[in-house]
Design a protein around this motif. Sequence first.
Motif, PDB file in Angstrom:
ATOM      1  N   GLU A 111       1.124  -1.185  -0.051  1.00 36.28           N
ATOM      2  CA  GLU A 111      -0.015   0.067  -0.299  1.00 36.28           C
ATOM      3  C   GLU A 111       0.907   0.781  -0.282  1.00 36.28           C
ATOM      4  O   GLU A 111       0.061   2.485  -0.335  1.00 36.28           O
ATOM      5  CB  GLU A 111      -0.839  -0.268   1.055  1.00 36.28           C
ATOM      6  CG  GLU A 111      -2.753  -1.270   1.109  1.00 36.28           C
ATOM      7  CD  GLU A 111      -2.984  -0.436   1.910  1.00 36.28           C
ATOM      8  OE1 GLU A 111      -4.230  -0.250   2.015  1.00 36.28           O
ATOM      9  OE2 GLU A 111      -2.689  -1.156   3.354  1.00 36.28           O
ATOM     10  N   ARG A 113       3.347   1.193  -2.459  1.00 30.14           N
ATOM     11  CA  ARG A 113       3.920   1.038  -3.467  1.00 30.14           C
ATOM     12  C   ARG A 113       2.884   0.939  -4.773  1.00 30.14           C
ATOM     13  O   ARG A 113       2.779   1.955  -5.918  1.00 30.14           O
ATOM     14  CB  ARG A 113       4.653   0.117  -3.905  1.00 30.14           C
ATOM     15  CG  ARG A 113       5.193  -0.777  -5.034  1.00 30.14           C
ATOM     16  CD  ARG A 113       6.043   0.905  -6.280  1.00 30.14           C
ATOM     17  NE  ARG A 113       6.333   0.346  -7.296  1.00 30.14           N
ATOM     18  CZ  ARG A 113       5.792   0.711  -8.525  1.00 30.14           C
ATOM     19  NH1 ARG A 113       4.669   0.822  -8.140  1.00 30.14           N
ATOM     20  NH2 ARG A 113       6.807  -0.205  -9.865  1.00 30.14           N
ATOM     21  N   TYR A 114       1.776   0.668  -4.330  1.00 24.60           N
ATOM     22  CA  TYR A 114       0.410   0.433  -5.263  1.00 24.60           C
ATOM     23  C   TYR A 114      -0.309   1.090  -4.491  1.00 24.60           C
ATOM     24  O   TYR A 114      -0.380   1.594  -3.048  1.00 24.60           O
ATOM     25  CB  TYR A 114       0.062  -0.573  -5.054  1.00 24.60           C
ATOM     26  CG  TYR A 114       1.098  -1.871  -6.035  1.00 24.60           C
ATOM     27  CD1 TYR A 114       2.148  -1.086  -7.139  1.00 24.60           C
ATOM     28  CD2 TYR A 114       1.809  -3.139  -5.268  1.00 24.60           C
ATOM     29  CE1 TYR A 114       2.963  -2.325  -7.262  1.00 24.60           C
ATOM     30  CE2 TYR A 114       2.927  -3.452  -5.314  1.00 24.60           C
ATOM     31  CZ  TYR A 114       3.233  -3.333  -7.296  1.00 24.60           C
ATOM     32  OH  TYR A 114       4.625  -4.029  -7.134  1.00 24.60           O
ATOM     33  N   GLY A 115      -1.786   1.443  -5.089  1.00 22.29           N
ATOM     34  CA  GLY A 115      -2.870   1.933  -4.308  1.00 22.29           C
ATOM     35  C   GLY A 115      -4.321   1.635  -4.863  1.00 22.29           C
ATOM     36  O   GLY A 115      -4.389   0.766  -5.750  1.00 22.29           O
ATOM     37  N   ALA A 119      -4.153  -2.891  -4.128  1.00 22.01           N
ATOM     38  CA  ALA A 119      -3.487  -3.290  -3.805  1.00 22.01           C
ATOM     39  C   ALA A 119      -3.468  -4.016  -2.051  1.00 22.01           C
ATOM     40  O   ALA A 119      -2.759  -4.376  -1.566  1.00 22.01           O
ATOM     41  CB  ALA A 119      -2.735  -1.748  -3.092  1.00 22.01           C
ATOM     42  N   ASN A 441       2.288  -2.289 -11.707  1.00 21.94           N
ATOM     43  CA  ASN A 441       1.174  -2.261 -10.366  1.00 21.94           C
ATOM     44  C   ASN A 441       0.670  -3.413  -9.565  1.00 21.94           C
ATOM     45  O   ASN A 441       1.597  -4.602  -9.799  1.00 21.94           O
ATOM     46  CB  ASN A 441       0.526  -1.799 -11.375  1.00 21.94           C
ATOM     47  CG  ASN A 441      -0.027  -2.476 -12.033  1.00 21.94           C
ATOM     48  OD1 ASN A 441       0.006  -4.280 -12.512  1.00 21.94           O
ATOM     49  ND2 ASN A 441      -0.637  -1.626 -13.273  1.00 21.94           N
ATOM     50  N   GLU A 503       0.219   2.813 -12.096  1.00 21.47           N
ATOM     51  CA  GLU A 503       0.093   3.611 -10.336  1.00 21.47           C
ATOM     52  C   GLU A 503      -0.532   5.014 -11.009  1.00 21.47           C
ATOM     53  O   GLU A 503       0.048   5.528 -11.465  1.00 21.47           O
ATOM     54  CB  GLU A 503       0.298   3.248  -9.532  1.00 21.47           C
ATOM     55  CG  GLU A 503       0.052   1.544  -9.338  1.00 21.47           C
ATOM     56  CD  GLU A 503      -0.428   1.223  -8.758  1.00 21.47           C
ATOM     57  OE1 GLU A 503      -1.747   1.752  -8.358  1.00 21.47           O
ATOM     58  OE2 GLU A 503      -1.001  -0.115  -8.703  1.00 21.47           O
ATOM     59  N   SER A 504      -1.364   5.534  -9.798  1.00 20.69           N
ATOM     60  CA  SER A 504      -1.280   6.942 -10.288  1.00 20.69           C
ATOM     61  C   SER A 504      -0.512   7.623  -9.866  1.00 20.69           C
ATOM     62  O   SER A 504       0.576   7.487  -8.985  1.00 20.69           O
ATOM     63  CB  SER A 504      -2.210   7.173  -9.192  1.00 20.69           C
ATOM     64  OG  SER A 504      -1.910   7.146  -7.694  1.00 20.69           O
ATOM     65  N   ASP A 506       0.220  10.270  -8.429  1.00 22.17           N
ATOM     66  CA  ASP A 506       0.151  10.590  -6.724  1.00 22.17           C
ATOM     67  C   ASP A 506       1.138   9.191  -5.199  1.00 22.17           C
ATOM     68  O   ASP A 506       2.070   9.706  -5.015  1.00 22.17           O
ATOM     69  CB  ASP A 506      -0.841  10.955  -5.630  1.00 22.17           C
ATOM     70  CG  ASP A 506      -1.469  12.206  -6.386  1.00 22.17           C
ATOM     71  OD1 ASP A 506      -0.727  13.384  -6.663  1.00 22.17           O
ATOM     72  OD2 ASP A 506      -2.498  12.633  -5.925  1.00 22.17           O
ATOM     73  N   THR A 507       0.676   7.926  -6.279  1.00 20.96           N
ATOM     74  CA  THR A 507       1.203   6.641  -5.499  1.00 20.96           C
ATOM     75  C   THR A 507       2.464   6.977  -6.230  1.00 20.96           C
ATOM     76  O   THR A 507       3.596   6.777  -4.894  1.00 20.96           O
ATOM     77  CB  THR A 507       0.390   5.485  -6.077  1.00 20.96           C
ATOM     78  OG1 THR A 507      -1.019   6.590  -5.799  1.00 20.96           O
ATOM     79  CG2 THR A 507       1.311   4.728  -5.362  1.00 20.96           C
ATOM     80  N   SER A 510       5.016   9.696  -4.207  1.00 23.73           N
ATOM     81  CA  SER A 510       4.922   9.287  -3.040  1.00 23.73           C
ATOM     82  C   SER A 510       6.109   8.139  -3.021  1.00 23.73           C
ATOM     83  O   SER A 510       6.246   8.204  -1.346  1.00 23.73           O
ATOM     84  CB  SER A 510       3.646   9.236  -2.418  1.00 23.73           C
ATOM     85  OG  SER A 510       3.722   9.189  -0.896  1.00 23.73           O
ATOM     86  N   PHE A 511       6.179   7.050  -3.243  1.00 23.97           N
ATOM     87  CA  PHE A 511       7.059   6.108  -3.220  1.00 23.97           C
ATOM     88  C   PHE A 511       7.712   6.544  -2.942  1.00 23.97           C
ATOM     89  O   PHE A 511       9.148   6.662  -2.907  1.00 23.97           O
ATOM     90  CB  PHE A 511       6.482   4.539  -4.282  1.00 23.97           C
ATOM     91  CG  PHE A 511       7.326   4.200  -3.819  1.00 23.97           C
ATOM     92  CD1 PHE A 511       7.151   3.362  -3.212  1.00 23.97           C
ATOM     93  CD2 PHE A 511       8.300   3.852  -4.998  1.00 23.97           C
ATOM     94  CE1 PHE A 511       8.506   1.882  -2.854  1.00 23.97           C
ATOM     95  CE2 PHE A 511       9.345   2.732  -4.624  1.00 23.97           C
ATOM     96  CZ  PHE A 511       9.496   2.154  -4.085  1.00 23.97           C
TER      97      PHE A 511
END
Length: 603
Positions: A111, A113-115, A119, A441, A503-504, A506-507, A510-511
């Motif tokens: 959660e 690395r992925y969204g 995830a 993903n 993945e988005s 943002d995700t 953030s990662f």
Amino acid sequence: MELSTLDYSFIIVFFTIVLGIGFYVSKKSGKDSSEFFLSGRTMPWWLLGLSMVATTFSTDTPNLVTDIVRTNGVSGNWVWWAFLITGLLTVFVYAKLWRRSNVNTDLEFYEMRYGGKPASFLRKFRAIYLGALFNIITMASVTLAAIKIGGIMLGLEPWETVVGAGLITVTFSALGGFKGVVYTDFLLFFVAMAGAIGAAYYLVNIPEVGGIEALMAHENVMNKLDIVPDFSNRKALITLFIIPLAVQWWSSWYPGAEPGGGGYIAQRMLAAKDENHAIGATFFFNIMHYALRPWPWILVALASLVVYPDIASIHEAFPNIAEDKLGQDLAYSAMLTKLPSGLLGVVLASLIAAYMSTISTQLNWGSSYIVFDFYKQQVNPNATEKQMVAVGRISTVVLMVLSAGLALALENALQIFDILLTFGAGTGLIFILRWFWWRINAWSEITAMFASGIISILLKTTALGPLLFAETTGVFPDWAEYPFVVVLTTTIWLTATFMTQPESKDTLRSFYKRIQPGGPGWAKVVDEAEVDGEVIKKENEKWSVPQGITAMVLGCVLIYTIMFATGYWIYGRTESALWLTGIAVVSGILLIRAWGKMKENIL
């Protein structure tokens, strides 16, 4: 076989110390979930490294090595020696990334690395899939070995071994948590090493074997000594050497040797003081695990070929062993019955230590998945620290009971090893690439997990396997089964990756901010973030993967040459041993320099 008072004294003192440690640390370990599962992230490298070694020093490992040596010779061990490459990739590339993640379990990574729902599903499903199902199978394998040792050495019924060994282990595991496991591992490591080395030295020199020179010259042993398979034997070369080194190490998920790190190895890296301690712990583990520790077991396995040349001779010597428990792996326990009083007690204590270390680690690790990745995520998101520790202790007991039940139905260690190895075939590449390629993903992992499992089940339980893979009647030779699963699984998950949405932003951003993985696989994400006015890459962060791979190669040369040199010193092949020792020294010096440069990049 009867134990003397001295033997019982060793065992009783050992049990008393282990339980004492569990009770001593129980109060602090029960303070909160971080203490119970990660000991507050304050562990030094040497203690974690010893804990990793002790954990993999399980009762089923000498049985597995014995089975391999008696069946395929010393070179048969390449089926697991190849995992050294995986281990050193974890040391020099992934250890610092895991420590930076600061997660409680490696499944929490999903959660990060992925969204979205995929995830969340992946994290919850693998918490049960790995924390319960695979964990129970692994512990059942270890308990099966304990059953065979108890049956041969002490004449115990399977249920007596399961109850006796399991009760003490589950007690100190539930009380002491991770700190109790690591502290007892420190003791267990030295007891287990002393027992393994002492047993090997004595058994090679019993009259039936006649010493190391007689052993090396015996007709049952001479064709089993090669460390590298005979190149003229095409099938052995492919199955025992080429496939493990060319395909298996990066393609397969296997407990304790996960590509990119994972499981209880990741748990220890997450518990380290910092990134350097995480790297040091995993490197120390790999040196001990591959280079030095196997040889006492190999020597006992070779000696067993002299005393018990086949399964029939084992059965004749131990007629009380049930037919469904007979196998080549029994030879290790059979040899141990020849130990004298005193040494027998030490070796039995060492086997108990090996069992307890592995089971306690598996219990704490599996319980951490159930608590953090299933209970808190799915059942009670508002769970208090007290509730999480309570669930951790309850799940510890439940996992122990289920694994003990399964152990009573299994037959041999190599059978389980092969099942687990094939079941994870084709998934390993994802665990390596997901840190360094933005396009992977959640659906990539979900697809690979189910594809590998379904394909493996179909090949193992239906007529499809023999139809496709058989020595004379199949479409392909039998050695092609594993590469087939790898290629098909990899094709399926790559197809799923490009057919589903990435993945988005943002995700992914953030990662990257948190981990700073670097490299060309993230260039698109970094560049797009800069266009949007968002800086996600630290200015002073250098991409250390090329240096890490260089260190990995040097580390492989170092450890493999130590392993080979140790074997040739034992065999009495002095010239080869000297050359390999020299190469080990040179590669060690070069590795120290490469490691020094890497440390400069760790912030």
